[in-house]
Design a protein around this motif. Structure first.
Motif, mmCIF file in Angstrom:
data_model
loop_
_atom_site.group_PDB
_atom_site.id
_atom_site.type_symbol
_atom_site.label_atom_id
_atom_site.label_comp_id
_atom_site.label_asym_id
_atom_site.label_seq_id
_atom_site.Cartn_x
_atom_site.Cartn_y
_atom_site.Cartn_z
ATOM 1 N N ARG A 16 -2.340 -8.944 4.334
ATOM 2 C CA ARG A 16 -2.381 -7.715 3.543
ATOM 3 C C ARG A 16 -1.926 -8.000 2.121
ATOM 4 O O ARG A 16 -0.952 -8.711 1.901
ATOM 5 C CB ARG A 16 -1.502 -6.650 4.192
ATOM 6 C CG ARG A 16 -1.749 -5.244 3.672
ATOM 7 C CD ARG A 16 -0.952 -4.206 4.439
ATOM 8 N NE ARG A 16 -1.295 -4.248 5.851
ATOM 9 C CZ ARG A 16 -0.410 -4.461 6.810
ATOM 10 N NH1 ARG A 16 0.861 -4.682 6.529
ATOM 11 N NH2 ARG A 16 -0.792 -4.470 8.070
ATOM 12 N N LYS A 18 -1.141 -6.954 -2.117
ATOM 13 C CA LYS A 18 -0.566 -5.989 -3.053
ATOM 14 C C LYS A 18 -1.247 -6.162 -4.408
ATOM 15 O O LYS A 18 -1.490 -7.287 -4.824
ATOM 16 C CB LYS A 18 0.940 -6.205 -3.178
ATOM 17 C CG LYS A 18 1.714 -5.932 -1.890
ATOM 18 C CD LYS A 18 1.701 -4.467 -1.536
ATOM 19 C CE LYS A 18 2.547 -4.190 -0.293
ATOM 20 N NZ LYS A 18 2.505 -2.746 0.086
ATOM 21 N N SER A 105 -4.866 -2.018 3.300
ATOM 22 C CA SER A 105 -3.746 -1.174 3.727
ATOM 23 C C SER A 105 -4.229 0.145 4.309
ATOM 24 O O SER A 105 -3.485 0.838 5.005
ATOM 25 C CB SER A 105 -2.815 -0.885 2.547
ATOM 26 O OG SER A 105 -2.119 -2.047 2.166
ATOM 27 N N LYS A 164 -0.141 8.728 1.171
ATOM 28 C CA LYS A 164 0.879 8.581 2.211
ATOM 29 C C LYS A 164 0.624 7.332 3.057
ATOM 30 O O LYS A 164 1.571 6.653 3.472
ATOM 31 C CB LYS A 164 0.909 9.827 3.091
ATOM 32 C CG LYS A 164 1.460 11.056 2.384
ATOM 33 C CD LYS A 164 1.483 12.266 3.304
ATOM 34 C CE LYS A 164 2.071 13.486 2.580
ATOM 35 N NZ LYS A 164 2.082 14.680 3.452
ATOM 36 N N SER A 167 1.509 4.104 1.067
ATOM 37 C CA SER A 167 2.930 4.004 0.708
ATOM 38 C C SER A 167 3.815 3.616 1.890
ATOM 39 O O SER A 167 5.018 3.411 1.718
ATOM 40 C CB SER A 167 3.423 5.331 0.115
ATOM 41 O OG SER A 167 3.392 6.364 1.091
ATOM 42 N N LYS A 168 3.228 3.486 3.067
ATOM 43 C CA LYS A 168 4.010 3.103 4.240
ATOM 44 C C LYS A 168 4.500 1.667 4.107
ATOM 45 O O LYS A 168 3.846 0.823 3.493
ATOM 46 C CB LYS A 168 3.181 3.270 5.513
ATOM 47 C CG LYS A 168 2.859 4.723 5.852
ATOM 48 C CD LYS A 168 2.128 4.844 7.167
ATOM 49 C CE LYS A 168 1.749 6.304 7.454
ATOM 50 N NZ LYS A 168 2.948 7.159 7.593
ATOM 51 N N SER A 169 5.626 1.401 4.721
ATOM 52 C CA SER A 169 6.199 0.055 4.675
ATOM 53 C C SER A 169 5.377 -0.902 5.531
ATOM 54 O O SER A 169 4.572 -0.472 6.377
ATOM 55 C CB SER A 169 7.635 0.080 5.185
ATOM 56 O OG SER A 169 7.669 0.371 6.574
ATOM 57 N N GLY A 170 5.595 -2.191 5.318
ATOM 58 C CA GLY A 170 4.900 -3.191 6.123
ATOM 59 C C GLY A 170 5.192 -3.035 7.599
ATOM 60 O O GLY A 170 4.295 -3.178 8.446
ATOM 61 N N GLU A 171 6.425 -2.707 7.924
ATOM 62 C CA GLU A 171 6.794 -2.526 9.338
ATOM 63 C C GLU A 171 6.077 -1.335 9.939
ATOM 64 O O GLU A 171 5.599 -1.394 11.083
ATOM 65 C CB GLU A 171 8.310 -2.323 9.441
ATOM 66 C CG GLU A 171 8.808 -2.179 10.874
ATOM 67 C CD GLU A 171 10.321 -2.071 10.949
ATOM 68 O OE1 GLU A 171 10.809 -1.271 11.781
ATOM 69 O OE2 GLU A 171 11.011 -2.769 10.184
ATOM 70 N N GLU A 172 5.969 -0.233 9.181
ATOM 71 C CA GLU A 172 5.251 0.938 9.675
ATOM 72 C C GLU A 172 3.782 0.606 9.903
ATOM 73 O O GLU A 172 3.179 1.051 10.895
ATOM 74 C CB GLU A 172 5.381 2.090 8.680
ATOM 75 C CG GLU A 172 6.742 2.727 8.613
ATOM 76 C CD GLU A 172 6.810 3.810 7.556
ATOM 77 O OE1 GLU A 172 7.067 4.974 7.911
ATOM 78 O OE2 GLU A 172 6.600 3.489 6.362
ATOM 79 N N HIS A 173 3.190 -0.153 9.000
ATOM 80 C CA HIS A 173 1.788 -0.549 9.148
ATOM 81 C C HIS A 173 1.586 -1.336 10.434
ATOM 82 O O HIS A 173 0.613 -1.120 11.169
ATOM 83 C CB HIS A 173 1.341 -1.394 7.953
ATOM 84 C CG HIS A 173 0.792 -0.587 6.823
ATOM 85 N ND1 HIS A 173 -0.527 -0.226 6.749
ATOM 86 C CD2 HIS A 173 1.390 -0.055 5.729
ATOM 87 C CE1 HIS A 173 -0.727 0.484 5.646
ATOM 88 N NE2 HIS A 173 0.421 0.600 5.016
#
Length: 213
Positions: A16, A18, A105, A164, A167-173
């Motif tokens: 992923r 940035k 993402s 939204k 903007s999620k964190s890598g862990e949330e993804h």
């Protein structure tokens, strides 16, 4: 009726990139509603600014779009000041699509309600949080926040949902991606597809035997 090769289509969180990439995969045709995606990207640009995200539209013309459709989309991108943010990538070899999913993402598909688009399921298999317009996905969406159905059919609402997601964190993804992948494996993996196909053939053979008897 889709069978998704979940052994090939796999998540790769380290791929992923940035700034976050919003990905759309599908043929370049009006039914894909890329105009609405471009308008949503414009709203996202107004709120986030340049260099915070990008949009990649992957897919080529297949003879059923107006001859100047790509030019129309490019003009819309230019009018919104989105050059360098929204890119019409065009057609790429299927082998390269996996990398597009893994780097993204968010995956967005704004086709109207109808049959389930295979690209949506492929992106889910790769663990990409997904936003769809097609209400046929509502049943799957109810089991995970990683798959969302457009709340309102307008650029402002879609841009907010996309904001939204990216903007999620890598862990949330990763957590959302694991749930998405499991849903595809359970319902649309090749093994499930083959089992359904075998059952259809069995029933067809039984009907043939009954009619001949």
């Amino acid at each position: 009726g889709h069978g998704i090769d979940t052994k090939r289509l796999i998540p790769e969180p380290t791929a992923r990139v940035k700034p976050p990439v919003v990905l759309a995969v599908g043929r370049r045709a009006p039914i894909k509603n890329y105009e609405l995606l471009i308008d949503a990207a414009a709203r996202l640009y107004e709120s986030l600014g340049r260099g915070v995200f990008s949009v990649r539209i992957v897919g080529g013309d297949e003879g059923n779009a107006p001859p100047d459709y790509a030019a129309q989309l490019e003009s819309r991108i230019e009018r919104a000041g989105l050059q360098g943010i929204v890119e019409l990538v065009g057609p790429i070899p299927y082998a390269q699509v996996l990398g597009e999913y893994q780097r993204a993402s968010a995956h967005v598909n704004l086709c109207p309600t109808g049959g389930m688009d295979k690209a949506v399921l492929e992106g889910m298999a790769c663990g990409v949080p997904t936003l769809v317009r097609n209400q046929a996905f509502a049943v799957l969406a109810g089991s995970t926040d990683g798959l969302q159905v457009v709340r309102r059919d307008d650029a402002d609402s879609i841009s907010e949902q996309l904001r939204k997601i990216i903007s999620k964190s890598g862990e949330e993804h990763v957590l959302l991606g694991n749930v998405l992948r499991c849903a595809v494996e359970h319902e649309f993996g090749l093994q499930q597809f083959v089992l359904r196909l075998v059952e259809i053939l069995r029933q067809a053979a039984q009907m043939t035997n009954n009619s001949s008897g």
